[in-house]
Design a protein around this motif. Structure first.
Motif, short mmCIF file in Angstrom:
data_model
loop_
_atom_site.label_atom_id
_atom_site.label_comp_id
_atom_site.label_asym_id
_atom_site.label_seq_id
_atom_site.Cartn_x
_atom_site.Cartn_y
_atom_site.Cartn_z
N ALA A 1 24.01 -6.32 -10.49
CA ALA A 1 24.11 -6.90 -11.83
C ALA A 1 23.46 -8.28 -11.86
N GLN A 2 23.73 -9.06 -10.81
CA GLN A 2 23.12 -10.39 -10.73
C GLN A 2 21.61 -10.29 -10.62
N GLN A 3 21.16 -9.22 -9.95
CA GLN A 3 19.72 -9.02 -9.82
C GLN A 3 19.07 -8.82 -11.18
N VAL A 4 19.77 -8.11 -12.08
CA VAL A 4 19.25 -7.91 -13.43
C VAL A 4 19.06 -9.27 -14.09
N ALA A 5 20.07 -10.14 -13.92
CA ALA A 5 19.99 -11.48 -14.51
C ALA A 5 18.79 -12.24 -13.94
N ARG A 6 18.60 -12.08 -12.64
CA ARG A 6 17.47 -12.76 -11.99
C ARG A 6 16.14 -12.26 -12.52
N ASP A 7 16.05 -10.92 -12.63
CA ASP A 7 14.81 -10.33 -13.14
C ASP A 7 14.53 -10.80 -14.57
N LEU A 8 15.60 -10.87 -15.36
CA LEU A 8 15.42 -11.29 -16.75
C LEU A 8 14.96 -12.75 -16.80
N GLU A 9 15.54 -13.56 -15.93
CA GLU A 9 15.11 -14.97 -15.88
C GLU A 9 13.62 -15.06 -15.58
N THR A 10 13.18 -14.28 -14.58
CA THR A 10 11.76 -14.28 -14.24
C THR A 10 10.91 -13.84 -15.43
N ALA A 11 11.36 -12.77 -16.10
CA ALA A 11 10.60 -12.25 -17.23
C ALA A 11 10.51 -13.30 -18.34
N LEU A 12 11.63 -14.01 -18.57
CA LEU A 12 11.65 -15.04 -19.61
C LEU A 12 10.69 -16.17 -19.26
N LYS A 13 10.79 -16.60 -18.00
CA LYS A 13 9.93 -17.70 -17.57
C LYS A 13 8.46 -17.31 -17.68
N ASN A 14 8.16 -16.07 -17.30
CA ASN A 14 6.78 -15.60 -17.40
C ASN A 14 6.31 -15.58 -18.85
N ALA A 15 7.18 -15.06 -19.72
CA ALA A 15 6.77 -14.88 -21.10
C ALA A 15 6.60 -16.22 -21.83
N PHE A 16 7.41 -17.21 -21.45
CA PHE A 16 7.39 -18.46 -22.20
C PHE A 16 6.64 -19.59 -21.52
N SER A 17 6.06 -19.30 -20.34
CA SER A 17 5.34 -20.38 -19.69
C SER A 17 4.01 -20.61 -20.43
N LYS A 18 3.39 -21.68 -20.08
CA LYS A 18 2.16 -22.09 -20.78
C LYS A 18 1.10 -20.99 -20.73
N GLY A 19 0.45 -20.79 -21.84
CA GLY A 19 -0.65 -19.84 -21.85
C GLY A 19 -0.21 -18.39 -21.87
N ARG A 20 1.09 -18.15 -22.04
CA ARG A 20 1.57 -16.77 -22.11
C ARG A 20 1.92 -16.39 -23.54
N VAL A 21 2.48 -15.18 -23.68
CA VAL A 21 2.66 -14.61 -25.02
C VAL A 21 3.65 -15.35 -25.91
N GLN A 22 4.59 -16.07 -25.31
CA GLN A 22 5.60 -16.81 -26.08
C GLN A 22 6.50 -15.93 -26.93
N HIS A 23 6.77 -14.74 -26.50
CA HIS A 23 7.86 -14.02 -27.17
C HIS A 23 8.72 -13.30 -26.15
N PHE A 24 9.89 -12.87 -26.60
CA PHE A 24 10.88 -12.33 -25.67
C PHE A 24 10.42 -11.02 -25.03
N PRO A 25 10.87 -10.76 -23.78
CA PRO A 25 10.63 -9.44 -23.20
C PRO A 25 11.32 -8.38 -24.05
#
Ligand SMILES: [Zn+2]
Length: 408
Positions: free
Chosen positions: A79-103
């Motif tokens: 379950a914690q791994q899901v949270a970790r994966d989601l954190e990574t996905a969020l960081k990827n999506a909202f970092s500079k030069g990325r899509v800027q919307h939610f996974p």
């Protein structure tokens, strides 16, 4: 240098275990959607995100409520791994030069009539191990596994997934790379053309295998059959199932082909040069090529194989044209997709389009690597008097391929 690798293995769960695995996949999806919704709510409220720690404590907090009993039945590390994966996905999506919307939210397989749930268990204090032909997965038990190749090292985590009608798990392991080769003997550039044939600057040619083409023809035929049948009927379901199975077969055949090619070219060469496929796709590829990802697979697999062997993998990333450049004099030509051969307008050499393209790739790659100070050209004593037949390079900086940015 250590590298994290994933190996896939087939699982043969008992009917009881299968129920558990399906349930856990659905739970992981549920947790993902729950945490994602919470994140969206939070973001709307005050433009902040929930990070791993917040999400983990949120999970812990809601466990005691009756309606979240389904989370309690789940492996807490997963379950914690899901949270970790989601954190990574969020960081990827909202970092500079990325899509800027939610996974995206994960869709239930019932809705899509597909099993694409998966969950990832983490190996804490050796809870995941393989003994007597079975892998122990927390809260599931000992699931029979087909160990077609030995483990390379300790297991880090295991992802369980139902794909194309079969259970499989992918095991991540940490593997030590061989020390980087100091002297590199062969540099070869590769061009992957629109027919997905791999052509090397040294004359290497690997054709897209026939069986892949056969399977694709069969797939088209089944798809036409599906279109004729009444949606949701028994016969429709049957065809649908056959299509799903065939997709699995094609993906295995494709992976097998890519593995064999990348293994061969890594064994035969010390420096591999490819084109950046994103750039290439933009330049000339039509829809079907991009959708079918053999090219991407081959470069991906060659990259890690080269790194494991202490060899060099290089991608020329610039918007530099490689197609239609004369291998002899460098004259540019505009070619259509159908021109397989061309005659140079400047020097008159008749040449193969793919081979000259591969030659231009290797030339650019060589200049790149020397300019970046990664390799230096050396002249072996035996060759000093004659024209240089083999190119010999020496590694000037330690570390290879992917590390060069950090080293600079
Ligand atoms: Zn020419």
């Amino acid at each position: 240098m250590k590298k994290t690798l994933r190996y896939n293995y087939r699982l043969n769960p008992t009917p009881e275990q299968e129920v558990k695995l399906i349930e856990f996949g659905a739970t992981a999806r549920g947790i993902w959607n729950l945490l994602l919704s919470e994140n969206m709510r939070r973001y709307e409220y005050d433009k902040t995100f929930l990070f791993y720690k917040d999400m983990a404590s949120l999970l812990k907090g809601i466990k005691s409520f009756e309606e979240f009993d389904w989370i309690k039945a789940f492996d807490s590390a997963a379950a914690q791994q899901v949270a970790r994966d989601l954190e990574t996905a969020l960081k990827n999506a909202f970092s500079k030069g990325r899509v800027q919307h939610f996974p995206k939210h994960k869709i239930s397989y019932k809705k899509k009539k597909l099993h694409n749930d998966s969950f990832r268990a983490v190996n804490n204090s050796n809870c995941i191990r393989i003994e007597n032909g079975a892998i122990s997965i927390p809260k599931v038990g000992k699931v029979p596994i087909v160990l077609h190749r030995d483990l390379a090292s300790k297991i880090k985590s295991v992802t369980v997934q139902f794909r194309h009608g079969k259970w499989e798990c992918s095991i991540t392991q940490e593997v030590e790379c061989k020390t980087a080769l100091r002297v590199l003997n062969r540099i070869t550039g590769f061009d992957i053309n629109s027919k997905q044939t791999v052509v090397g600057s040294d004359g290497f040619v690997a054709d897209n295998p026939k069986f892949l083409k056969h399977s694709k023809e069969k797939l088209n035929q089944l798809q036409r059959q599906l279109a004729r049948r009444k949606k949701g009927s028994n016969r429709w379901q049957k065809t649908k199932q056959r299509i799903n199975k065939l997709h699995g077969r094609i993906s295995r055949q494709r992976l097998d082909f890519a593995h064999k090619i990348s293994r061969q070219i890594t064994n035969e060469n010390d420096i591999l040069v490819f084109e950046d496929l994103n750039v290439k796709a933009m330049q000339k590829f039509n829809g079907s090529m991009v959708a079918d990802n053999v090219m991407g697979l081959i470069t991906q697999l060659s990259k890690y194989k080269a790194e494991l062997e202490g060899k060099l993998y290089h991608e020329i990333g610039r918007f530099e044209k490689s197609t239609g450049i004369c291998a002899e004099c460098g004259q540019h030509h505009v070619l259509t997709l159908n021109d397989r051969y061309f005659t140079c307008t400047a020097c008159g050499t008749y040449q193969n389009r793919d081979l000259s393209s591969a030659k231009s790739i290797v030339r650019t790659g060589e200049l790149d690597l020397i300019a970046a100070g990664i390799v230096a050209r050396v002249y072996p004593i035996s060759q000093q008097k004659q024209a240089i037949k083999t190119k010999v390079f020496e590694l000037s900086k330690l570390g290879c391929g992917s590390e060069k940015k950090e080293a600079a």
